[in-house]
Design a protein around this motif. Structure first.
Motif, PDB file in Angstrom:
ATOM      1  N   UNK A   1      33.044   9.716 -33.167  1.00  0.00           N
ATOM      2  CA  UNK A   1      33.862   8.616 -32.672  1.00  0.00           C
ATOM      3  C   UNK A   1      33.017   7.349 -32.572  1.00  0.00           C
ATOM      4  N   UNK A   2      33.665   6.228 -32.892  1.00  0.00           N
ATOM      5  CA  UNK A   2      32.937   4.960 -32.928  1.00  0.00           C
ATOM      6  C   UNK A   2      33.748   3.876 -32.231  1.00  0.00           C
ATOM      7  N   UNK A   3      33.143   2.704 -32.084  1.00  0.00           N
ATOM      8  CA  UNK A   3      33.832   1.583 -31.450  1.00  0.00           C
ATOM      9  C   UNK A   3      35.116   1.275 -32.208  1.00  0.00           C
ATOM     10  N   UNK A   4      36.192   1.093 -31.454  1.00  0.00           N
ATOM     11  CA  UNK A   4      37.504   0.835 -32.037  1.00  0.00           C
ATOM     12  C   UNK A   4      38.389   2.057 -32.076  1.00  0.00           C
ATOM     13  N   UNK A   5      37.788   3.262 -31.979  1.00  0.00           N
ATOM     14  CA  UNK A   5      38.568   4.502 -31.950  1.00  0.00           C
ATOM     15  C   UNK A   5      39.137   4.727 -30.554  1.00  0.00           C
ATOM     16  N   UNK A   6      40.227   5.503 -30.505  1.00  0.00           N
ATOM     17  CA  UNK A   6      40.738   5.953 -29.224  1.00  0.00           C
ATOM     18  C   UNK A   6      39.853   7.083 -28.712  1.00  0.00           C
ATOM     19  N   UNK A   7      39.472   7.019 -27.466  1.00  0.00           N
ATOM     20  CA  UNK A   7      38.617   8.048 -26.883  1.00  0.00           C
ATOM     21  C   UNK A   7      39.445   9.286 -26.559  1.00  0.00           C
ATOM     22  N   UNK A   8      39.026  10.458 -27.000  1.00  0.00           N
ATOM     23  CA  UNK A   8      39.737  11.677 -26.617  1.00  0.00           C
ATOM     24  C   UNK A   8      39.753  11.837 -25.093  1.00  0.00           C
ATOM     25  N   UNK A   9      40.886  12.206 -24.562  1.00  0.00           N
ATOM     26  CA  UNK A   9      41.005  12.425 -23.121  1.00  0.00           C
ATOM     27  C   UNK A   9      40.370  13.767 -22.751  1.00  0.00           C
ATOM     28  N   UNK A  10      39.939  13.872 -21.506  1.00  0.00           N
ATOM     29  CA  UNK A  10      39.370  15.136 -21.061  1.00  0.00           C
ATOM     30  C   UNK A  10      39.571  15.316 -19.562  1.00  0.00           C
TER      31      UNK A  10
ATOM     32  N   UNK B   1      41.433  10.040 -17.562  1.00  0.00           N
ATOM     33  CA  UNK B   1      42.527   9.096 -17.317  1.00  0.00           C
ATOM     34  C   UNK B   1      42.453   8.541 -15.894  1.00  0.00           C
ATOM     35  N   UNK B   2      42.150   9.415 -14.938  1.00  0.00           N
ATOM     36  CA  UNK B   2      42.041   8.958 -13.548  1.00  0.00           C
ATOM     37  C   UNK B   2      40.872   7.998 -13.385  1.00  0.00           C
TER      38      UNK B   2
ATOM     39  N   UNK C   1      41.689   4.587 -14.809  1.00  0.00           N
ATOM     40  CA  UNK C   1      42.634   3.825 -13.987  1.00  0.00           C
ATOM     41  C   UNK C   1      41.895   2.927 -12.999  1.00  0.00           C
ATOM     42  N   UNK C   2      40.598   3.212 -12.783  1.00  0.00           N
ATOM     43  CA  UNK C   2      39.792   2.433 -11.850  1.00  0.00           C
ATOM     44  C   UNK C   2      38.966   1.357 -12.541  1.00  0.00           C
ATOM     45  N   UNK C   3      38.764   1.495 -13.855  1.00  0.00           N
ATOM     46  CA  UNK C   3      37.946   0.520 -14.568  1.00  0.00           C
ATOM     47  C   UNK C   3      37.328   1.131 -15.799  1.00  0.00           C
ATOM     48  N   UNK C   4      36.517   0.361 -16.547  1.00  0.00           N
ATOM     49  CA  UNK C   4      35.841   0.898 -17.735  1.00  0.00           C
ATOM     50  C   UNK C   4      34.989   2.112 -17.375  1.00  0.00           C
ATOM     51  N   UNK C   5      34.791   2.978 -18.360  1.00  0.00           N
ATOM     52  CA  UNK C   5      34.077   4.228 -18.115  1.00  0.00           C
ATOM     53  C   UNK C   5      32.961   4.412 -19.128  1.00  0.00           C
TER      54      UNK C   5
ATOM     55  N   UNK D   1      24.775  11.202 -27.019  1.00  0.00           N
ATOM     56  CA  UNK D   1      25.636  10.064 -27.349  1.00  0.00           C
ATOM     57  C   UNK D   1      26.064   9.361 -26.076  1.00  0.00           C
ATOM     58  N   UNK D   2      26.400   8.079 -26.236  1.00  0.00           N
ATOM     59  CA  UNK D   2      26.863   7.291 -25.111  1.00  0.00           C
ATOM     60  C   UNK D   2      28.022   6.426 -25.566  1.00  0.00           C
ATOM     61  N   UNK D   3      29.079   6.396 -24.756  1.00  0.00           N
ATOM     62  CA  UNK D   3      30.269   5.628 -25.080  1.00  0.00           C
ATOM     63  C   UNK D   3      30.665   4.770 -23.878  1.00  0.00           C
ATOM     64  N   UNK D   4      31.159   3.570 -24.168  1.00  0.00           N
ATOM     65  CA  UNK D   4      31.823   2.760 -23.151  1.00  0.00           C
ATOM     66  C   UNK D   4      33.288   2.682 -23.548  1.00  0.00           C
ATOM     67  N   UNK D   5      34.148   3.106 -22.633  1.00  0.00           N
ATOM     68  CA  UNK D   5      35.580   3.177 -22.916  1.00  0.00           C
ATOM     69  C   UNK D   5      36.305   2.157 -22.046  1.00  0.00           C
ATOM     70  N   UNK D   6      37.142   1.342 -22.683  1.00  0.00           N
ATOM     71  CA  UNK D   6      37.924   0.359 -21.950  1.00  0.00           C
ATOM     72  C   UNK D   6      39.093   1.011 -21.237  1.00  0.00           C
ATOM     73  N   UNK D   7      39.734   0.274 -20.324  1.00  0.00           N
ATOM     74  CA  UNK D   7      40.810   0.847 -19.522  1.00  0.00           C
ATOM     75  C   UNK D   7      42.015   1.239 -20.370  1.00  0.00           C
ATOM     76  N   UNK D   8      42.103   0.709 -21.597  1.00  0.00           N
ATOM     77  CA  UNK D   8      43.203   1.098 -22.491  1.00  0.00           C
ATOM     78  C   UNK D   8      42.859   2.352 -23.292  1.00  0.00           C
ATOM     79  N   UNK D   9      41.684   2.948 -23.031  1.00  0.00           N
ATOM     80  CA  UNK D   9      41.300   4.164 -23.731  1.00  0.00           C
ATOM     81  C   UNK D   9      40.614   3.939 -25.058  1.00  0.00           C
ATOM     82  N   UNK D  10      40.336   2.686 -25.405  1.00  0.00           N
ATOM     83  CA  UNK D  10      39.658   2.378 -26.665  1.00  0.00           C
ATOM     84  C   UNK D  10      38.146   2.328 -26.451  1.00  0.00           C
TER      85      UNK D  10
END
Length: 231
Positions: free
Chosen positions: A48-57, A70-71, A74-78, A184-193
């Motif tokens: 997964x790369x920038x611009x992809x939807x992050x799989x939920x877990x 998802x929870x 709901x509080x902010x970027x992850x 790996x390290x990911x930053x996920x926006x509140x929209x899940x991207x």
């Protein structure tokens, strides 16, 4: 000192026989071969790369409590950091570096979790020994790592090396398969991207946590501009 400087020093000490575990030249050759083959496979390019939807877990924390992405979003970027396990000294250095950056991460309204295939018992040990204030989540059979394109199987010749170092992955992970996630390290926006992605086929190479802060700032700036446009 930057995280990579610490990692380089650890690698030099390990390969120079200055640590309690002293690898043989043959073991070092096999470890280098394993890394080179994983790099050459190109698997990291398909994660997964920038611009992809992050799989939920939803995964358990060290106390067995379920934690939902998802929870958290709901509080902010992850920030999500995948690592190999408590037995890996490179991973422990990274966890400590993330802990040092945690105040700045939280000041920006973002959350942080680490994900490992190890059992909750080993995650509890990792949190305690590294003095972490963020949760380590147990990814049973590396299923979430697989959804991010990170899971890979150790070649047979490397399994013997790991056993020699007492890195018995089936025991650490309660999983008979000899599999690991690429760090790996990911930053996920509140929209899940996914806004930032760094995947390392070479486990001795990892980005500094300071790289995450401008990404979080940019996400907040984008969110502010969207609110202004809709006001």
């Amino acid at each position: 000192m930057a995280l990579q400087d610490h990692l380089n020093a650890l690698k030099a000490d390990f390969e120079g026989g200055k640590l309690p575990i002293k690898p043989s030249p043959e073991a070092l050759d096999m470890m280098h071969r394993g890394t080179a083959e994983l790099v050459a496979s190109g698997q990291a390019l398909h994660a997964k790369k920038a611009g992809d939807k992050a799989p939920e877990f939803t995964l358990n924390d060290p106390d067995g409590r379920p934690v939902s992405s998802l929870a958290l979003l709901a509080k902010g970027p992850l920030i999500v950091s995948f690592y190999r396990g408590v037995w890996c000294p490179y991973c422990n250095l990274e966890l400590r570096a993330l802990q040092a950056a945690l105040p700045e991460i939280e000041a920006r309204g973002a959350g942080l979790v680490a994900i490992s295939p190890q059992t909750t018992l080993n995650s509890r040990k990792s949190q305690r020994e590294n003095k972490l204030a963020f949760p380590i989540l147990s990814d049973e059979k590396s299923r979430v790592a697989a959804s991010y394109g990170l899971r890979y199987s150790l070649p047979d010749y490397l399994i013997g090396v790991y056993k020699g170092f007492k890195a018995d992955l089936p025991a650490f992970n309660d999983d008979p398969a000899w599999v690991l996630p690429m760090p790996a390290r990911f930053v996920i926006g509140i929209d899940g991207t996914i806004a930032y992605a760094e995947v390392n086929s070479d486990y001795t190479q990892r980005p500094d946590p300071s790289e995450l802060l401008p990404v979080i700032d940019r996400l907040h700036e984008q969110s502010h501009k969207r609110r202004e446009r809709t006001a």
